[in-house]
Design an enzyme around this catalytic site. Structure first.
Site, PDB file in Angstrom:
ATOM      1  N   GLY A 237       7.031   4.868   8.062  1.00  8.97           N
ATOM      2  CA  GLY A 237       6.164   6.035   8.210  1.00  8.97           C
ATOM      3  C   GLY A 237       6.298   6.623   9.596  1.00  8.97           C
ATOM      4  O   GLY A 237       7.347   6.517  10.242  1.00  8.97           O
TER       5      GLY A 237
ATOM      6  N   GLU B  70       9.988   1.093  10.402  1.00  2.96           N
ATOM      7  CA  GLU B  70      11.026   2.089  10.098  1.00  2.96           C
ATOM      8  C   GLU B  70      10.371   3.442  10.292  1.00  2.96           C
ATOM      9  O   GLU B  70       9.525   3.833   9.500  1.00  2.96           O
ATOM     10  CB  GLU B  70      11.503   1.957   8.645  1.00  2.96           C
ATOM     11  CG  GLU B  70      12.264   0.703   8.326  1.00  2.96           C
ATOM     12  CD  GLU B  70      13.646   0.664   8.948  1.00  2.96           C
ATOM     13  OE1 GLU B  70      14.096   1.671   9.538  1.00  2.96           O
ATOM     14  OE2 GLU B  70      14.283  -0.396   8.845  1.00  2.96           O
TER      15      GLU B  70
ATOM     16  N   CYS C 151      13.915  10.594   6.295  1.00  2.00           N
ATOM     17  CA  CYS C 151      13.901  10.117   7.690  1.00  2.00           C
ATOM     18  C   CYS C 151      15.283  10.203   8.308  1.00  2.00           C
ATOM     19  O   CYS C 151      15.431  10.452   9.495  1.00  2.00           O
ATOM     20  CB  CYS C 151      13.383   8.692   7.750  1.00  2.00           C
ATOM     21  SG  CYS C 151      14.337   7.585   6.732  1.00  2.00           S
TER      22      CYS C 151
ATOM     23  N   LYS D  80       0.846  -1.205   0.000  1.00  2.00           N
ATOM     24  CA  LYS D  80       0.000   0.000   0.000  1.00  2.00           C
ATOM     25  C   LYS D  80       0.877   1.249   0.000  1.00  2.00           C
ATOM     26  O   LYS D  80       1.495   1.589   0.998  1.00  2.00           O
ATOM     27  CB  LYS D  80      -0.926   0.040   1.230  1.00  2.00           C
ATOM     28  CG  LYS D  80      -2.053   1.046   0.992  1.00  2.00           C
ATOM     29  CD  LYS D  80      -2.628   1.679   2.224  1.00  2.00           C
ATOM     30  CE  LYS D  80      -1.864   2.836   2.768  1.00  2.00           C
ATOM     31  NZ  LYS D  80      -1.751   4.037   1.897  1.00  2.00           N
TER      32      LYS D  80
ATOM     33  N   GLU E 282      10.413  15.769  14.885  1.00  2.00           N
ATOM     34  CA  GLU E 282      10.759  15.591  13.477  1.00  2.00           C
ATOM     35  C   GLU E 282       9.926  16.552  12.632  1.00  2.00           C
ATOM     36  O   GLU E 282       8.695  16.532  12.678  1.00  2.00           O
ATOM     37  CB  GLU E 282      10.470  14.153  13.053  1.00  2.00           C
ATOM     38  CG  GLU E 282      10.947  13.878  11.656  1.00  2.00           C
ATOM     39  CD  GLU E 282      10.629  12.469  11.198  1.00  2.00           C
ATOM     40  OE1 GLU E 282       9.501  12.025  11.421  1.00  2.00           O
ATOM     41  OE2 GLU E 282      11.520  11.825  10.627  1.00  2.00           O
TER      42      GLU E 282
HETATM   43  P1  NAD Z   1       2.367   8.187   7.752  1.00  2.00           P
HETATM   44  O1  NAD Z   1       2.567   7.290   8.897  1.00  2.00           O
HETATM   45  O2  NAD Z   1       1.323   9.220   7.838  1.00  2.00           O
HETATM   46  O3  NAD Z   1       2.027   7.352   6.435  1.00  2.00           O
HETATM   47  C1  NAD Z   1       2.831   6.282   6.013  1.00  2.00           C
HETATM   48  C2  NAD Z   1       1.930   5.263   5.360  1.00  2.00           C
HETATM   49  O4  NAD Z   1       1.037   4.775   6.351  1.00  2.00           O
HETATM   50  C3  NAD Z   1       1.073   5.804   4.231  1.00  2.00           C
HETATM   51  O5  NAD Z   1       0.980   4.819   3.213  1.00  2.00           O
HETATM   52  C4  NAD Z   1      -0.275   5.992   4.889  1.00  2.00           C
HETATM   53  O6  NAD Z   1      -1.363   5.915   4.010  1.00  2.00           O
HETATM   54  C5  NAD Z   1      -0.297   4.821   5.861  1.00  2.00           C
HETATM   55  N1  NAD Z   1      -1.231   4.985   6.967  1.00  2.00           N
HETATM   56  C6  NAD Z   1      -1.667   6.131   7.535  1.00  2.00           C
HETATM   57  N2  NAD Z   1      -2.564   5.855   8.511  1.00  2.00           N
HETATM   58  C7  NAD Z   1      -2.684   4.510   8.560  1.00  2.00           C
HETATM   59  C8  NAD Z   1      -3.454   3.606   9.362  1.00  2.00           C
HETATM   60  N3  NAD Z   1      -4.313   4.048  10.287  1.00  2.00           N
HETATM   61  N4  NAD Z   1      -3.310   2.287   9.162  1.00  2.00           N
HETATM   62  C9  NAD Z   1      -2.460   1.830   8.224  1.00  2.00           C
HETATM   63  N5  NAD Z   1      -1.721   2.630   7.416  1.00  2.00           N
HETATM   64  C10 NAD Z   1      -1.834   3.950   7.586  1.00  2.00           C
HETATM   65  O7  NAD Z   1       3.779   8.800   7.433  1.00  2.00           O
HETATM   66  P2  NAD Z   1       4.128   9.805   6.269  1.00  2.00           P
HETATM   67  O8  NAD Z   1       3.759  11.165   6.734  1.00  2.00           O
HETATM   68  O9  NAD Z   1       3.584   9.299   4.995  1.00  2.00           O
HETATM   69  O10 NAD Z   1       5.709   9.634   6.205  1.00  2.00           O
HETATM   70  C11 NAD Z   1       6.564  10.404   6.970  1.00  2.00           C
HETATM   71  C12 NAD Z   1       7.115   9.592   8.102  1.00  2.00           C
HETATM   72  O11 NAD Z   1       7.778   8.429   7.595  1.00  2.00           O
HETATM   73  C13 NAD Z   1       8.164  10.359   8.848  1.00  2.00           C
HETATM   74  O12 NAD Z   1       7.990  10.195  10.228  1.00  2.00           O
HETATM   75  C14 NAD Z   1       9.459   9.720   8.395  1.00  2.00           C
HETATM   76  O13 NAD Z   1      10.533   9.838   9.256  1.00  2.00           O
HETATM   77  C15 NAD Z   1       9.059   8.320   8.186  1.00  2.00           C
HETATM   78  N6  NAD Z   1       9.996   7.642   7.277  1.00  2.00           N
HETATM   79  C16 NAD Z   1      10.867   6.750   7.807  1.00  2.00           C
HETATM   80  C17 NAD Z   1      11.794   6.102   7.002  1.00  2.00           C
HETATM   81  C18 NAD Z   1      12.747   5.089   7.565  1.00  2.00           C
HETATM   82  O14 NAD Z   1      13.270   4.293   6.799  1.00  2.00           O
HETATM   83  N7  NAD Z   1      12.993   5.064   8.855  1.00  2.00           N
HETATM   84  C19 NAD Z   1      11.813   6.372   5.642  1.00  2.00           C
HETATM   85  C20 NAD Z   1      10.914   7.298   5.124  1.00  2.00           C
HETATM   86  C21 NAD Z   1       9.994   7.922   5.967  1.00  2.00           C
END
Ligand code: NAD
Length: 489
Positions: free
Chosen positions: A236, A259, A293, A183, A393
């Site tokens: 995320g 992650e 990230c 997804k 962050e």
């Molecule tokens: P997010 O958690 O809002 O979304 C990430 C994914 O989760 C999206 O596909 C979103 O649709 C899904 N999602 C949202 N709510 C959900 C739920 N209730 N159930 C299941 N899935 C759900 O994060 P974002 O804003 O898209 O991404 C930014 C974050 O990701 C930052 O905190 C960043 O540090 C982190 N990130 C981490 C890494 C790593 O490798 N450590 C890499 C990239 C991004």
């Protein structure tokens, strides 16, 4: 190329289920925005619980009928290698789509393809090297372990590196024999759909990889609560990670790997190569618009060299050109969305009201179009550890500079957040470098560099930056389970 892609995207984009394009009959569409223009780039059919169910059923069938996990390892290796080749052959197309959808510069968009291909090439090599061990035990027994694929994997990825984050997850899962429901973020679903088409062209059997763009609270939630999903791999935010853990606990206790974010420190000591440190801070803080990230969002500088370092850093920063991501004169494109743009701006205001000193200009550059989520990179001096811009962050081009007097103070500040993703130490003192590498609470430590990434080297965080490691042979642990077999001889 760009015009042809924009024309292609005029049709609403279907999901990818069981090896085919799938158009749901509910008609719900997601507007996908080009953040560089604020206009709608295309529409994508939204997966609801029903489509997630169909995708999980397809993945389950493909897992149980063994077409993938039972295929000869050398045949699976060839398919993964073909995926890598096709990704590279389509680099310009994929990079263009990523830039249109995410706002990153075209150099960055195309640049994401090579490491994505490399992940497939690296894990292709593992398909023939995943095996258990024989274990000497007491009594007349022959005991061995089998490394088995964990099963149907739900993989949920964010918007900052849509293709690369998908590749980091899909490639090892495939190498281990798993099947997948991927997804992508609702903001950036396009390159995941392209990846699905490429895997089909490479010969991946139907149902092994399914892609279901949809809202997190609908499709993500349905996937995370599904009783027939064996594992969730997530990249995320911490907020979503908590929901996924709760969903696992309240459904079938599926395995979860995470992650998450970071507030990573870059430490510069007075004996360091200052130009090298400045270069690292620039790339670490402002590449991909700071939507990284592993960004170096906290620059910790020893007091005696702070002024010199900041002079160099601010002058480099002021030279950065922000604007149209397809114009190769620009160094930074548009932030991914209005929401993200407003979030980052609110942190800049918060930094000022908390008493930190903004030392870079906020004035609009000529290169910045009127429409689009463009923001100049920002550097704050005189940041104190307790401030929100030193703790939270931001996920945008904002760098917080903190000063330290000695090594002990540097470690205390470096470890003083709830995150522990990556870190870097700039010093010429090799003993200090190794001493600090042990002291710093982070999953990765870079010495005299920033952003070392390789498919072979594990990546991931400690504390609230996550559980588990992606890349390297470590990622195989996320997608395999050990079966222990006892034979009474
Ligand atoms: P997010 O958690 O809002 O979304 C990430 C994914 O989760 C999206 O596909 C979103 O649709 C899904 N999602 C949202 N709510 C959900 C739920 N209730 N159930 C299941 N899935 C759900 O994060 P974002 O804003 O898209 O991404 C930014 C974050 O990701 C930052 O905190 C960043 O540090 C982190 N990130 C981490 C890494 C790593 O490798 N450590 C890499 C990239 C991004």
């Amino acid at each position: 190329m760009r015009k042809a892609i924009e024309d292609e995207l005029k049709q609403p984009q279907p999901l990818f289920i069981d090896g085919k394009a799938y158009v749901p009959n509910h008609g719900e569409l997601i507007d996908v925005v080009n953040p560089a223009t604020e206009s709608i780039l295309c529409q994508v059919h939204a997966a609801t619980e029903n489509e997630v169910n169909l995708a999980v059923q397809a993945a389950r069938r493909a897992f149980e009928d063994s077409t993938w996990k039972g295929m000869n390892p050398s045949a699976r290796e060839k398919i993964l290698l073909r995926i890598a080749d096709l990704l590279e052959q389509n680099a310009e197309r994929l990079g263009t789509i990523e830039t249109l959808n995410n706002g990153k510069t075209i150099r960055e968009g195309i640049g994401d393809v090579e490491p994505s291909a490399d992940a497939f090439r690296y894990y292709a090599g593992w398909t023939r090297k995943i095996y258990g061990e024989t274990i000497p035990v007491d009594g007349g027994n022959f005991v061995y372990t089998l490394k088995e694929p964990v099963g149907v994997c739900g993989q949920i990825v964010p918007w900052n590196y849509p293709l690369l984050m998908a590749a980091w997850k899909v490639a090892p899962a495939l190498a281990c024999g798993c099947t997948i429901v991927l997804k992508p973020s609702e903001w950036t679903p396009l390159t995941a759909l392209e990846l699905a088409k490429i895997t089909k062209e490479a010969g991946l059997p139907d149902g092994v990889l399914n892609v279901v763009p949809g809202y997190g609270s609908v499709a993500g939630e349905a996937l995370s609560r599904h009783m027939d999903v064996d594992k969730i791999a997530f990249t995320g935010s911490i907020r979503t990670a908590r929901l996924l853990l709760k969903a696992s606990a309240e459904s079938n206790l599926k395995k979860v790997s995470l992650e998450l974010g970071g507030k990573s420190p870059l430490l510069v000591f007075d004996d360091a190569d200052i130009d090298g440190a400045v270069q690292a801070a620039m790339a670490g803080s402002f590449a991909n618009k700071g939507e990284v990230c592993s960004a170096s969002t906290r620059l910790l500088v020893q007091s005696s060299i702070k002024d010199k370092l900041l002079d160099k850093l601010t002058s480099r920063c002021e030279q950065m050109k922000v604007g149209d991501p397809f114009d190769t004169n620009n160094h930074m494109g548009a932030l991914v969305s209005k929401a993200q743009y407003e979030k980052v701006r609110s942190y800049i205001e918060k930094g000022k009201t908390e008493g930190a000193r903004l030392i870079t200009s906020e004035a609009k550059q000529n290169s910045m179009p009127d429409k689009g989520y463009y923001l100049r990179p920002a550097i704050f001096d005189e940041v104190k550890s307790h401030m929100s811009i030193a703790q939270e962050e931001i996920f945008g081009p904002v760098l917080s500079v903190l000063e330290f007097a000695d090594e002990a103070a540097a470690i205390q500040i470096a470890n003083g957040t709830s995150y522990g993703l990556v870190s870097a130490i700039f010093t010429k003192d090799i003993s200090r470098a190794h001493r600090l590498a042990k002291e710093i609470k982070a999953g990765v430590v870079w010495i005299n560099r920033w952003n070392g990434f390789d498919s072979a080297a594990p990546f991931g965080g400690n504390k609230q930056s996550g559980w588990g490691r992606e890349l390297g042979k470590n990622a195989l642990d996320l997608y395999t389970t050990d079966k222990c077999v006892w034979v009474n001889i």
